[in-house]
Structure formats: structure tokens, C-alpha cells
Design a protein around this motif. Structure first.
Motif, PDB file in Angstrom:
ATOM      1  N   ASP A 189       0.843  -1.198   0.000  1.00 35.99           N
ATOM      2  CA  ASP A 189       0.000   0.000   0.000  1.00 35.99           C
ATOM      3  C   ASP A 189       0.882   1.253   0.000  1.00 35.99           C
ATOM      4  N   ASP A 190       0.246   2.402   0.162  1.00 35.75           N
ATOM      5  CA  ASP A 190       1.002   3.659   0.106  1.00 35.75           C
ATOM      6  C   ASP A 190       2.081   3.747   1.176  1.00 35.75           C
ATOM      7  N   ASP A 191       1.876   3.039   2.300  1.00 36.22           N
ATOM      8  CA  ASP A 191       2.866   3.060   3.381  1.00 36.22           C
ATOM      9  C   ASP A 191       3.934   1.988   3.204  1.00 36.22           C
ATOM     10  N   GLY A 192       3.813   1.208   2.135  1.00 35.16           N
ATOM     11  CA  GLY A 192       4.777   0.136   1.930  1.00 35.16           C
ATOM     12  C   GLY A 192       4.406  -1.142   2.660  1.00 35.16           C
ATOM     13  N   ASP A 193       3.235  -1.147   3.302  1.00 37.02           N
ATOM     14  CA  ASP A 193       2.805  -2.364   4.006  1.00 37.02           C
ATOM     15  C   ASP A 193       2.257  -3.389   3.008  1.00 37.02           C
ATOM     16  N   TYR A 194       2.503  -4.634   3.321  1.00 35.57           N
ATOM     17  CA  TYR A 194       2.079  -5.739   2.459  1.00 35.57           C
ATOM     18  C   TYR A 194       0.548  -5.819   2.391  1.00 35.57           C
ATOM     19  N   ARG A 195       0.039  -6.035   1.170  1.00 36.82           N
ATOM     20  CA  ARG A 195      -1.406  -6.188   0.965  1.00 36.82           C
ATOM     21  C   ARG A 195      -1.689  -7.641   0.574  1.00 36.82           C
TER      22      ARG A 195
ATOM     23  N   THR B  26      -7.932  -7.035  -3.338  1.00 38.98           N
ATOM     24  CA  THR B  26      -9.123  -6.208  -3.472  1.00 38.98           C
ATOM     25  C   THR B  26      -9.437  -5.409  -2.216  1.00 38.98           C
ATOM     26  N   ALA B  27      -8.486  -5.347  -1.276  1.00 36.21           N
ATOM     27  CA  ALA B  27      -8.646  -4.409  -0.162  1.00 36.21           C
ATOM     28  C   ALA B  27      -8.623  -2.992  -0.737  1.00 36.21           C
ATOM     29  N   PRO B  28      -9.362  -2.068  -0.118  1.00 38.80           N
ATOM     30  CA  PRO B  28      -9.431  -0.707  -0.700  1.00 38.80           C
ATOM     31  C   PRO B  28      -8.198   0.121  -0.364  1.00 38.80           C
ATOM     32  N   THR B  29      -7.043  -0.472  -0.527  1.00 41.53           N
ATOM     33  CA  THR B  29      -5.785   0.187  -0.172  1.00 41.53           C
ATOM     34  C   THR B  29      -4.795   0.143  -1.321  1.00 41.53           C
ATOM     35  N   LEU B  30      -5.326   0.104  -2.536  1.00 42.79           N
ATOM     36  CA  LEU B  30      -4.437   0.089  -3.695  1.00 42.79           C
ATOM     37  C   LEU B  30      -3.521   1.317  -3.630  1.00 42.79           C
ATOM     38  N   PRO B  31      -2.228   1.132  -3.877  1.00 42.29           N
ATOM     39  CA  PRO B  31      -1.342   2.300  -3.787  1.00 42.29           C
ATOM     40  C   PRO B  31      -1.642   3.308  -4.896  1.00 42.29           C
ATOM     41  N   HIS B  32      -1.222   4.547  -4.655  1.00 46.12           N
ATOM     42  CA  HIS B  32      -1.381   5.631  -5.629  1.00 46.12           C
ATOM     43  C   HIS B  32      -0.070   5.850  -6.384  1.00 46.12           C
ATOM     44  N   GLY B  33      -0.156   6.753  -7.352  1.00 45.42           N
ATOM     45  CA  GLY B  33       1.073   7.295  -7.921  1.00 45.42           C
ATOM     46  C   GLY B  33       1.633   6.581  -9.129  1.00 45.42           C
TER      47      GLY B  33
END
Lengths: 389, 287
Positions: free
Chosen positions: A158-164, A168-175
């Protein structure tokens, strides 16, 4: 277009022998010559060169036909998905042609992914993928990808670098942005971000989604997960309602849960009238719909491995019997305990500002409560977990 | 008839590195052009085994388990989740000789060639040797050097140890290393006492694990006594020996070749030219 590709006229002339009927374009060949029709024009008895003139006059229709039969992936699920992206069921060919040629293209949201289709040479399409929140971002501000296979690595954190672990968790990284994808690559990238969603979405549209309900899914488990089946031996299915509320809510997973307890027993997780403090209004809107398993565009066809793994833990925990403990708390302390559980459950604990002691789940407030109420062994109000300790 | 390769691996809910070898090898195979369609599926990640075959376009699918040994996952979990009517006797294996069986899954109209795990393929012996070369930086490593092939080992599955022993025996038969031993985490002979098993000063330790994670990065180094605050040194000095600890063998690029060997053995149309990197050392020692 490469040399090997037929011109639209050649392709259409060849296909006319078997007849063409696609997106409003009909072409056939009979004894009088070619027949060519689009919604607002019709020509009969065309010679080969007159057919070429008709193709020129109605090029968007012909290129649209050529794209979907020559260049788009012919596998049903992928074809249907790309048709969905450009709203082929809703927009006429001229409408689509105009919008695809516009700089904005046609964009649809697939979970947290914005898929944009645009026109390319010869009626072809090119696709761009971004996080929906980055839809208006300048491309130079995003990391540009061209290889669709990079999507499956990109989704891992995710955006914080944490493992997903759950794609389909709503934590798709941005950018990031995938650019200039051909049709097959676009599907591949989407499948890299959200594996198997296209295939199952298509099955659902075709009425062939093979849903495996909870009871059947846990009955199938063996090894360390075999124990989960024993959780179903009590009365009712409240435990599965709680699992679904914990794991399958839109705030946790963007798939739309289609599995129930079994094929005769739907789950009834409606969240009641409980509204968690601090949760976003739209999250609560989704919660009211969670009896339908969420609002996602793509379906969830069976409890996933994360649900099964969590259920294994709950099976063991829920084998315990309740006991009566007595704790003396002030009314505010009781509410504080509830707020802390809510903050953790909603993933909000890390967002609470250090000095916001007005928030019941504030860290200093929690530390004060621990200092006041825990004994040296960490027991709340000095009450041991086991009475004989 | 179109053909696809599906690499099936364990994956993890907690360790992002668990799926890295499967992804890396899939990418290498795709880049080499050995299969037009290369996919992965996982027990703990996505796509799940259950959803994997429907993501594949090809009619013929070669399913290769990125697992070390035959056992619970290859014989029970993977076939069940892929909806294959598989019977372990179809493989006719002695515990290390599973090859492939052709089956029809029930949820898709495809032909599946279900292969034995990479870990028991003969080509894995080459990978072990290659790993010893890589970790020592010596393409001729062997003379005067001990090699420990390390497995998890478990009393629940005798095949777990068999795979380790099998390759240790094969490396020994090459007469390349001064000493070769099979050692285990959870059964005797144990990796804890690694230096007790060797007279050679230099000992290369190759764990037969698919991915780097807790076992290979923390457990085994700690068991051996080479763990320090930063992980472990290579080589690490221990009881008068130099321990060259290689980390999980599954990350070795040559593993991609073993995956292809499995598929080719099952009848896949894999062009020999397209194979990733036949080990020059393996060719040299005549295996």
C-alpha cells in the motif's frame, strides 16, 4: 497498422460472404453485389469500389467492427470486459467514436482502478490505467509503466509500503499509471491488480458464476483448516454474519460477496443501526447494503483464504465459554474502551492526532487508562483472566 | 493447440517475499518466450488455486507446483482446489518420482497436465550445485568443500525428507564435493549441529525452500548459530568452519529451468533453445 493487416475494405469484403451484423453495421453479399447498412444509411447492389466508398463514408462503423473482430482479444471474458470499459452496450458507434477520440477518452472504474480507453490509428484502442484518485493527476507526477505484468508486483504494497495480502482491499497504492496498453495488455494489467475479477465478473454476467457458499467452503477444508467446519455445528449462522461483517464489508474488500451461509440460508449482516464514530458517512452507506455483500462491480464467489485463515482462529476462540467478570469503570471509561475497539476495527488508530485528547481512542488517553486500570500483570482492573490465578 | 504454463505456489498472508520466486520465474519464462501464456496461482495469495484456471486462455495448461516435495499440497490441496479428479496413484510415485498426469478440471473446458513438484525433479540437483557456486562466487566449488542440503523435514510426511536425501545422494554421486549431507530442521540429523557433520573447513549450506522467509532467514541461521543482529554473514565463522549459507534455493534463477523441464517432460512444446540457462557446470560434470 502493419503490412500484414488487411485494410478495412478488404476485411469487410471478405467477411461479407458470411454476413456482418455488429453494433448497427450490417454487410452482406448477394447476386446484386454488396449490401451495406448503418443505422442512418443503407446501400444495396454496391460494386467493390462502391463498397469502398461506403466504408469511407461510414468509417467509424467499419473500424469499430474491425477492432472488435481483428484486434481485441477474442476470448469472451476479455472481449466483454473491454466492451464494458467503453460502454458499448449504451453508446452508439458514432457516440463512442467521438468520445474515444476526445482527449478524455472513456473511463470506467474497476474497484480503485480507472480504466480509460482512447482511439488510436485505424479504429484501434489504447488503454490507460490509474488509481481512481489519480485520474486528474499530471502524468509526469506518476510512475509510468508499460509492462502489464508489473501490475501484480505493484499491488503487493500500500502507500505506506505495508504488504497487501488481499488484492481487493481498498488500499491500492497511488502514484502509478499504465500507459499505451493494447487491449490484451489492458486486461492483463487489470488482472494483475485484481486477479481473476474479469473472469468471474464475466461468468456472473453470463449467469454461470459458480458460487461456493460458506458451509460448503469450510467443509472442503483439510489440514490445519479442517477445524473450521466444527464451527458450523452449533445453531444458526450468526458466526458467519460476524465473519462477513468483519472481513467482507466494502471498507475491507471491494469484491461484492455473493456467497451466503448455504444456498438456502442468506446471511443477514445489515450492521443494524450501529454507526461507528469516526467512520465516513459513505462507509456507513455501504454498510447498510452489506446484506447484499457490498456494492463492488466484481463478485466474490467463495470465502477467500484470508477469511478461512481468520475463521480458523475464531473457531478456536469461539470454543471458549463466556464467563462473568466484574470491572468498575466510569461511564466515560466504558465508552473509551468501545471507542478504542472501533478505532482499531476501522483502521483509524494511526490517524488520531497525538494531542487530540478529545478523541476517546487517543494514545495518551489509552496510556492513562492503562496506567490507572491495569495491574502489573496487565489485568484490567486487577481482575485475573482465570479466577484461580 | 494453445498452451499455457501455470506455476502454483504457496504464497503467504504475511510475507510479501513468499510469492517473489514464482513471479520472478514466471517473468523469466515469459521473457524467454518459452510459453506464450504464463500465469501463477497461490494457496494464500491471488489468484487462488480455485480461481486460477479460469484466468488462463489456452486450452492446454501445464500446472507445475513450485513446491519442494511431494505430499499434502501436491497430492491433496492443489488437485482439489484446481478441481482435478486426481488420485495420487496416478503419479505412481515412490515419493520422489512423480512426473505428470493429464486431467480434465470440472470448472473449465481445458486439459490440465498436472506435474510433479519442481523440488523432486532431477534438474534440481543442478540448481543446488549452481547455488553453491553462486554463494561462494566460485564456479568450480567442490574440492575440499562440504555441502549440506537442508530440508524442513516433518514426521507427518516422509516424502519431505526423501526429496532432500534424493538430491544429496545425487550431488554426492558426482564426486564433486568432499562431503555431502542431508540435514533437517525438524528431524535428525539436525542442521543445529551442522559442523558436527563435516570435516571440511568450508561448508556450503543450501536450504531446499521455495522462498526466503522466517525459516530460511531466521530459523536456520539461528539453529546453526550464525545469526547476528544484521541477519547472518556469508561466510560466517562457526566452530573453526566457514559456513556459506545460501538462503532459499527457490530464488535461484536456474529454478525457472526446472519449471520448464517439468512442463516439457509432461509434453509441453518447449523449445530447447528457449530454456532459460542450462547450467554450464551441470553439462560439464556430465549429468
Amino acid at each position: 497498422m502493419s503490412d500484414a493487416d488487411p485494410t478495412p475494405v478488404d476485411a469487410l469484403r471478405e467477411a461479407a460472404a458470411d454476413g456482418v451484423d455488429f453494433d448497427g453495421l450490417t454487410v452482406a453479399r448477394d447476386a446484386d453485389g454488396f449490401r451495406f447498412a448503418v443505422p442512418d444509411a443503407r446501400y444495396d447492389g454496391l460494386s467493390a469500389s462502391e463498397l469502398a466508398d461506403a466504408v469511407d463514408r461510414h468509417r467509424p462503423h467499419v473500424e469499430n467492427w474491425l477492432f472488435w473482430h481483428q484486434h481485441a482479444p477474442q476470448r469472451q471474458a476479455e472481449w466483454a470486459f473491454l466492451r464494458w470499459v467503453e460502454r458499448a452496450d449504451d453508446l452508439s458507434v458514432p457516440e463512442r467514436d467521438a468520445r474515444l477520440r476526445d482527449a478524455d477518452g472513456i473511463t470506467r472504474e474497476w474497484g480503485q482502478v480507472a480504466v480509460t480507453a482512447r482511439a488510436a490509428e485505424g479504429g484501434r484502442r489504447r488503454y490507460e490505467l490509474r488509481h481512481v484518485d489519480d485520474a486528474d493527476a499530471d502524468r509526469s507526477a506518476l510512475t509510468v509503466h508499460a509492462d502489464p505484468h508489473e501490475a501484480r508486483r505493484l499491488r503487493k504494497t500500500d502507500d505506506d509500503g505495508d504488504y497487501r495480502p488481499l488484492s481487493t482491499a481498498p488500499t491500492l497504492p497511488h502514484g502509478w499509471v499504465f500507459v499505451d496498453l493494447d487491449p490484451a495488455a489492458a486486461v492483463r494489467a487489470v488482472d494483475g491488480l485484481y486477479p481473476a475479477t474479469v473472469a468471474n465478473w464475466h461468468r456472473e454476467r453470463e449467469g454461470t458464476l459458480d458460487v461456493t457458499h460458506w458451509h460448503e467452503a469450510v467443509s472442503r477444508q483439510t489440514g490445519i483448516y479442517g477445524v473450521v467446519e466444527t464451527w458450523d455445528r452449533g445453531d444458526g449462522h450468526d458466526h458467519v454474519n460476524w465473519v462477513a461483517e468483519a472481513c467482507c464489508d466494502d471498507s475491507q474488500c471491494l469484491k461484492r460477496r455473493e456467497w451466503e451461509y448455504d444456498d438456502e440460508t442468506p446471511l443477514d449482516v445489515d450492521g443494524g443501526d450501529r454507526r461507528s464514530p469516526g467512520s465516513r458517512p459513505e462507509a456507513d452507506d455501504n454498510r447498510t447494503q452489506s446484506g447484499d455483500g457490498g456494492t463492488g462491480v466484481f463478485p466474490c464467489r467463495e470465502p477467500c483464504s484470508l477469511v478461512i485463515a481468520a475463521a480458523r482462529k475464531w473457531t478456536r476462540l469461539e470454543a471458549e465459554q463466556s464467563r462473568t467478570y466484574e470491572f468498575d469503570l466510569t461511564p466515560s471509561e466504558k465508552e473509551q474502551v468501545e471507542a478504542i475497539i472501533d478505532a482499531v476495527a476501522d483502521g483509524r488508530a494511526g490517524e488520531i492526532r497525538d494531542a487530540d485528547t478529545g478523541d476517546d481512542a487517543n494514545r495518551y488517553r489509552a496510556r492513562y487508562l492503562r496506567a490507572k486500570l491495569f495491574d502489573d500483570a496487565g489485568n484490567l482492573c486487577g481482575v485475573p483472566t482465570d479466577a484461580d490465578e | 493447440m494453445s498452451e499455457a504454463l501455470l506455476v502454483v505456489a504457496h504464497g503467504s498472508h504475511l510475507n510479501p517475499r513468499s510469492s517473489t520466486p514464482a513471479q520472478d520465474h514466471a517473468d523469466a519464462i515469459r521473457a524467454a518466450g518459452a510459453f506464450a501464456e504464463v500465469r501463477e496461482a497461490y494457496w494464500k495469495e491471488e489468484p487462488s488455486f480455485r480461481n486460477a484456471l479460469r484466468t488462463v486462455a489456452a486450452d492446454e495448461v501445464y500446472v507445475v507446483p513450485l513446491f519442494v516435495s511431494e505430499g499434502y499440497f501436491t497430492e491433496e490441496v492443489i488437485p482439489r482446489e484446481l478441481r482435478l479428479d486426481f488420485d495420487v496413484t496416478d503419479w505412481g510415485s515412490d515419493g520422489t518420482s512423480a512426473d505428470s498426469v493429464t486431467l480434465r478440471p470440472t470448472d473449465v473446458d481445458k486439459t490440465v497436465h498436472y506435474c510433479g513438484p519442481v523440488g523432486t525433479h532431477d534438474a534440481m540437483t543442478d540448481v543446488i550445485v549452481r547455488r553453491a557456486e553462486t554463494v561462494t562466487g566460485d564456479s568450480a566449488v567442490g574440492e575440499g568443500v562440504g555441502l549440506a542440503v537442508v530440508g524442513h523435514g516433518t514426521k507427518r510426511n516422509e516424502n519431505s525428507a526423501k526429496a532432500i536425501q534424493y538430491h544429496a545422494d545425487r550431488v554426492r554421486d558426482r564426486d564433486r564435493f568432499a562431503e555431502v549431507r542431508a540435514l533437517f530442521m525438524d528431524e535428525a540429523p539436525e542442521v543445529d549441529d551442522v559442523t558436527d557433520h563435516f570435516e571440511s573447513e568450508d561448508i556450503v549450506v543450501v536450504p531446499l525452500f521455495v522462498a526466503d522467509g522466517y525459516h530460511t532467514q531466521e530459523d536456520i541461521p539461528a539453529d546453526m548459530g550464525i545469526a547476528d543482529d544484521d541477519g547472518y554473514a556469508v561466510p560466517a565463522r562457526l566452530d573453526g568452519h566457514d559456513i556459506w549459507y545460501a538462503g532459499a534455493i527457490g530464488t535461484e534463477p536456474l529454478m525457472a529451468d526446472v519449471i520448464l523441464e517439468r512442463a516439457a517432460d509432461a509434453g509441453a512444446d518447449v523449445d530447447a533453445e528457449m530454456r532459460i540457462s542450462r547450467a554450464p557446470t551441470a553439462a560439464a560434470d556430465g549429468d
